[in-house]
Design a protein around this motif. Sequence first.
Motif, PDB file in Angstrom:
ATOM      1  N   ARG A   1      40.078  36.903  42.090  1.00  0.00           N
ATOM      2  CA  ARG A   1      40.576  36.552  40.762  1.00  0.00           C
ATOM      3  C   ARG A   1      42.076  36.845  40.557  1.00  0.00           C
ATOM      4  NH1 ARG A   1      39.239  38.524  36.513  1.00  0.00           N
ATOM      5  NH2 ARG A   1      39.098  36.648  35.230  1.00  0.00           N
ATOM      6  N   PRO A   2      42.614  37.986  41.030  1.00  0.00           N
ATOM      7  CA  PRO A   2      44.057  38.208  40.825  1.00  0.00           C
ATOM      8  C   PRO A   2      44.923  37.131  41.475  1.00  0.00           C
ATOM      9  CG  PRO A   2      42.987  40.275  41.336  1.00  0.00           C
ATOM     10  CD  PRO A   2      41.967  39.195  41.571  1.00  0.00           C
ATOM     11  N   MET A   3      44.543  36.671  42.658  1.00  0.00           N
ATOM     12  CA  MET A   3      45.343  35.657  43.341  1.00  0.00           C
ATOM     13  C   MET A   3      45.060  34.248  42.811  1.00  0.00           C
ATOM     14  SD  MET A   3      47.367  37.283  45.231  1.00  0.00           S
ATOM     15  CE  MET A   3      48.113  35.804  45.890  1.00  0.00           C
TER      16      MET A   3
ATOM     17  N   ALA B   1      44.671  37.104  37.389  1.00  0.00           N
ATOM     18  CA  ALA B   1      43.858  37.971  36.544  1.00  0.00           C
ATOM     19  C   ALA B   1      44.282  39.429  36.684  1.00  0.00           C
ATOM     20  CB  ALA B   1      42.381  37.830  36.914  1.00  0.00           C
ATOM     21  N   TYR B   2      44.224  40.130  35.571  1.00  0.00           N
ATOM     22  CA  TYR B   2      44.533  41.560  35.539  1.00  0.00           C
ATOM     23  C   TYR B   2      43.226  42.344  35.668  1.00  0.00           C
ATOM     24  CZ  TYR B   2      46.241  46.085  33.842  1.00  0.00           C
ATOM     25  OH  TYR B   2      46.564  47.415  33.726  1.00  0.00           O
ATOM     26  N   HIS B   3      43.212  43.322  36.569  1.00  0.00           N
ATOM     27  CA  HIS B   3      42.105  44.258  36.682  1.00  0.00           C
ATOM     28  C   HIS B   3      42.673  45.670  36.640  1.00  0.00           C
ATOM     29  CE1 HIS B   3      38.690  41.573  37.748  1.00  0.00           C
ATOM     30  NE2 HIS B   3      39.680  40.775  38.147  1.00  0.00           N
ATOM     31  N   ASP B   4      42.161  46.459  35.709  1.00  0.00           N
ATOM     32  CA  ASP B   4      42.562  47.863  35.660  1.00  0.00           C
ATOM     33  C   ASP B   4      42.163  48.538  36.972  1.00  0.00           C
ATOM     34  OD1 ASP B   4      43.564  50.224  34.626  1.00  0.00           O
ATOM     35  OD2 ASP B   4      41.698  50.746  33.596  1.00  0.00           O
ATOM     36  N   ILE B   5      42.977  49.476  37.423  1.00  0.00           N
ATOM     37  CA  ILE B   5      42.708  50.198  38.669  1.00  0.00           C
ATOM     38  C   ILE B   5      42.723  51.686  38.370  1.00  0.00           C
ATOM     39  CG2 ILE B   5      43.455  50.646  41.043  1.00  0.00           C
ATOM     40  CD1 ILE B   5      44.902  47.936  40.962  1.00  0.00           C
ATOM     41  N   LYS B   6      41.692  52.379  38.820  1.00  0.00           N
ATOM     42  CA  LYS B   6      41.605  53.822  38.629  1.00  0.00           C
ATOM     43  C   LYS B   6      41.615  54.525  39.975  1.00  0.00           C
ATOM     44  CE  LYS B   6      39.078  53.476  34.269  1.00  0.00           C
ATOM     45  NZ  LYS B   6      40.245  53.829  33.457  1.00  0.00           N
TER      46      LYS B   6
ATOM     47  N   PHE C   1      46.630  42.744  44.466  1.00  0.00           N
ATOM     48  CA  PHE C   1      45.776  43.090  43.333  1.00  0.00           C
ATOM     49  C   PHE C   1      46.601  43.448  42.098  1.00  0.00           C
ATOM     50  CE2 PHE C   1      42.803  44.308  46.833  1.00  0.00           C
ATOM     51  CZ  PHE C   1      41.742  43.483  46.480  1.00  0.00           C
ATOM     52  N   ALA C   2      47.739  44.126  42.310  1.00  0.00           N
ATOM     53  CA  ALA C   2      48.559  44.579  41.186  1.00  0.00           C
ATOM     54  C   ALA C   2      49.972  44.839  41.673  1.00  0.00           C
ATOM     55  CB  ALA C   2      47.979  45.848  40.568  1.00  0.00           C
TER      56      ALA C   2
ATOM     57  N   GLU D   1      49.161  59.580  41.480  1.00  0.00           N
ATOM     58  CA  GLU D   1      49.605  59.583  42.877  1.00  0.00           C
ATOM     59  C   GLU D   1      48.469  59.189  43.823  1.00  0.00           C
ATOM     60  OE1 GLU D   1      51.570  62.479  46.296  1.00  0.00           O
ATOM     61  OE2 GLU D   1      50.905  63.324  44.383  1.00  0.00           O
ATOM     62  N   VAL D   2      48.757  58.193  44.653  1.00  0.00           N
ATOM     63  CA  VAL D   2      47.776  57.664  45.592  1.00  0.00           C
ATOM     64  C   VAL D   2      48.088  58.175  46.986  1.00  0.00           C
ATOM     65  CG1 VAL D   2      46.739  55.587  46.560  1.00  0.00           C
ATOM     66  CG2 VAL D   2      47.494  55.591  44.171  1.00  0.00           C
ATOM     67  N   ARG D   3      47.045  58.634  47.657  1.00  0.00           N
ATOM     68  CA  ARG D   3      47.191  59.168  49.008  1.00  0.00           C
ATOM     69  C   ARG D   3      46.245  58.438  49.947  1.00  0.00           C
ATOM     70  NH1 ARG D   3      45.091  64.608  46.512  1.00  0.00           N
ATOM     71  NH2 ARG D   3      43.571  62.965  46.032  1.00  0.00           N
ATOM     72  N   THR D   4      46.562  58.422  51.222  1.00  0.00           N
ATOM     73  CA  THR D   4      45.649  57.851  52.209  1.00  0.00           C
ATOM     74  C   THR D   4      44.293  58.538  52.091  1.00  0.00           C
ATOM     75  OG1 THR D   4      47.461  57.366  53.723  1.00  0.00           O
ATOM     76  CG2 THR D   4      45.250  57.489  54.667  1.00  0.00           C
ATOM     77  N   GLY D   5      43.223  57.747  52.052  1.00  0.00           N
ATOM     78  CA  GLY D   5      41.882  58.290  51.927  1.00  0.00           C
ATOM     79  C   GLY D   5      41.360  58.329  50.514  1.00  0.00           C
ATOM     80  N   ASP D   6      42.222  58.116  49.526  1.00  0.00           N
ATOM     81  CA  ASP D   6      41.746  58.082  48.146  1.00  0.00           C
ATOM     82  C   ASP D   6      40.828  56.876  47.932  1.00  0.00           C
ATOM     83  OD1 ASP D   6      43.061  60.376  47.429  1.00  0.00           O
ATOM     84  OD2 ASP D   6      44.633  59.382  46.248  1.00  0.00           O
ATOM     85  N   VAL D   7      40.035  56.961  46.877  1.00  0.00           N
ATOM     86  CA  VAL D   7      39.147  55.861  46.489  1.00  0.00           C
ATOM     87  C   VAL D   7      39.633  55.288  45.167  1.00  0.00           C
ATOM     88  CG1 VAL D   7      36.792  55.165  45.919  1.00  0.00           C
ATOM     89  CG2 VAL D   7      37.183  56.914  47.669  1.00  0.00           C
ATOM     90  N   LEU D   8      39.859  53.974  45.147  1.00  0.00           N
ATOM     91  CA  LEU D   8      40.274  53.278  43.930  1.00  0.00           C
ATOM     92  C   LEU D   8      39.108  52.461  43.393  1.00  0.00           C
ATOM     93  CD1 LEU D   8      43.802  51.905  44.944  1.00  0.00           C
ATOM     94  CD2 LEU D   8      43.182  54.186  44.076  1.00  0.00           C
ATOM     95  N   SER D   9      39.070  52.310  42.080  1.00  0.00           N
ATOM     96  CA  SER D   9      38.077  51.448  41.457  1.00  0.00           C
ATOM     97  C   SER D   9      38.783  50.318  40.730  1.00  0.00           C
ATOM     98  CB  SER D   9      37.214  52.234  40.465  1.00  0.00           C
ATOM     99  OG  SER D   9      36.293  51.365  39.810  1.00  0.00           O
ATOM    100  N   PHE D  10      38.445  49.091  41.097  1.00  0.00           N
ATOM    101  CA  PHE D  10      38.941  47.905  40.406  1.00  0.00           C
ATOM    102  C   PHE D  10      37.919  47.566  39.324  1.00  0.00           C
ATOM    103  CE2 PHE D  10      40.739  47.960  44.580  1.00  0.00           C
ATOM    104  CZ  PHE D  10      42.046  47.552  44.405  1.00  0.00           C
ATOM    105  N   GLU D  11      38.350  47.655  38.065  1.00  0.00           N
ATOM    106  CA  GLU D  11      37.441  47.533  36.936  1.00  0.00           C
ATOM    107  C   GLU D  11      37.207  46.076  36.546  1.00  0.00           C
ATOM    108  OE1 GLU D  11      36.425  51.064  35.341  1.00  0.00           O
ATOM    109  OE2 GLU D  11      36.597  50.654  37.489  1.00  0.00           O
TER     110      GLU D  11
END
Length: 422
Positions: A312-314, A318-323, A347-348, A355-365
Amino acid sequence: MQLENHQYTIQGVDALAIAEEFGLPLYVYDADKIIEKIGLLRSAFSGTPDRSVNLKIKYAAKALTNVSILKLMRQQGLDVEVVSVNEARLAQLAGFEPSQIMYTPSGNAWSEIQEALEMGVQLNADSLPLLEQIGQTYGSQYPIALRINPSIAEGGNFKIQTGHGDSKFGIPIDYRDQIKSIISQYGIPVVGLHIHTGSDFKDGNTFLKIADVLFDLAMDYPDLKFIDFGSGFKVRYREGDYATDLVDLGAKVSAAFRSFCERYGRELELCFEPGKLLVSESGHLLAGVNVVKENPTRTFVQVDSGLNHLIRPMMYDAYHDIKNLSNPNGAEKSYTVVGYICETDTFATDRQLPEVRTGDVLSFENAGAYGFSMASNYNARLRPAEVMVYEGKPYLIRQRETFEDLLRGQEIIEFEEELVKN
């Protein structure tokens, strides 16, 4: 995967724990949120007895076709709207009776339409050639609905507008006389009128424009059972975004519909076909961070997903909130979040995130609608698993694909080796 600061839950279940159990990337759906949206739509039309309407909600299956999602819709008392015979088969597998399935083709093969008719589903015809073919082949055997294009351009992104004059969808209202001529010639029973003009309507006013078209056309057909307004409900994707005012919609459309039924001489069903409204907010695409890449102009967050999982973003900007589920309290920084596809799959852009680090988990809402249902195997990537959280417990409702799934159906030719001379 970094698991500190567990704060983001789905029905009280830690989202990071779900990611840990089922792996990444992963689609997670909140069944309670779907049930809540169904209730909100129903309540918008539940006036006093003298002001109520006979409302029928048909879930637009194309938004999310997982059989467990379809079963949930049936359990909640909905019918279903499908656009292909395979969606109809999935609906039957979920327990829907043929009479609960509305089939709306858009230039589908005649053989598929015949199969759907033989299944006993309700056909919603969308072209004059199709009406002619139905009449020539079946005469008055099958009752149909008519999908009308009202030549009304409303909604958001032009790609999701379906009721304007240049749209491929529906029979233009300009052909009213031709429609009636074919129907009369073959004695085709018409039991419903349908319009779907796209998405992202703010309030009931757009539906009133549509109503004027449908109510006038209805007088040509004395044996109608329902009027179907399709969908078009706007979903809120970010803070400050507007959503369709369902209370306003219910009040205005109910009043107009009651007045129409009085003129028509009897009560009909008032139908809507929500897809995005019911499942969008329920969905979360969880993805792991592979690389945080510093460039001179921006910092890229590269995740283990891409447009092959959420296009959808491409496709629609579309905008998707990211956590950032792993570090929700980190200092905010600007990131451009991209996928792992060998294609631009952003995506954004320049999004403020903890702050995002390698290994973090993001949620696309808001990823429940047109997320997995539009997913692909581009770059020979696997489609993710799907999980539904129901009554506080996560259930696997689709297994993650494997490499063997990519090979299924392929017939591999064996070539004789050739010597290549330098």
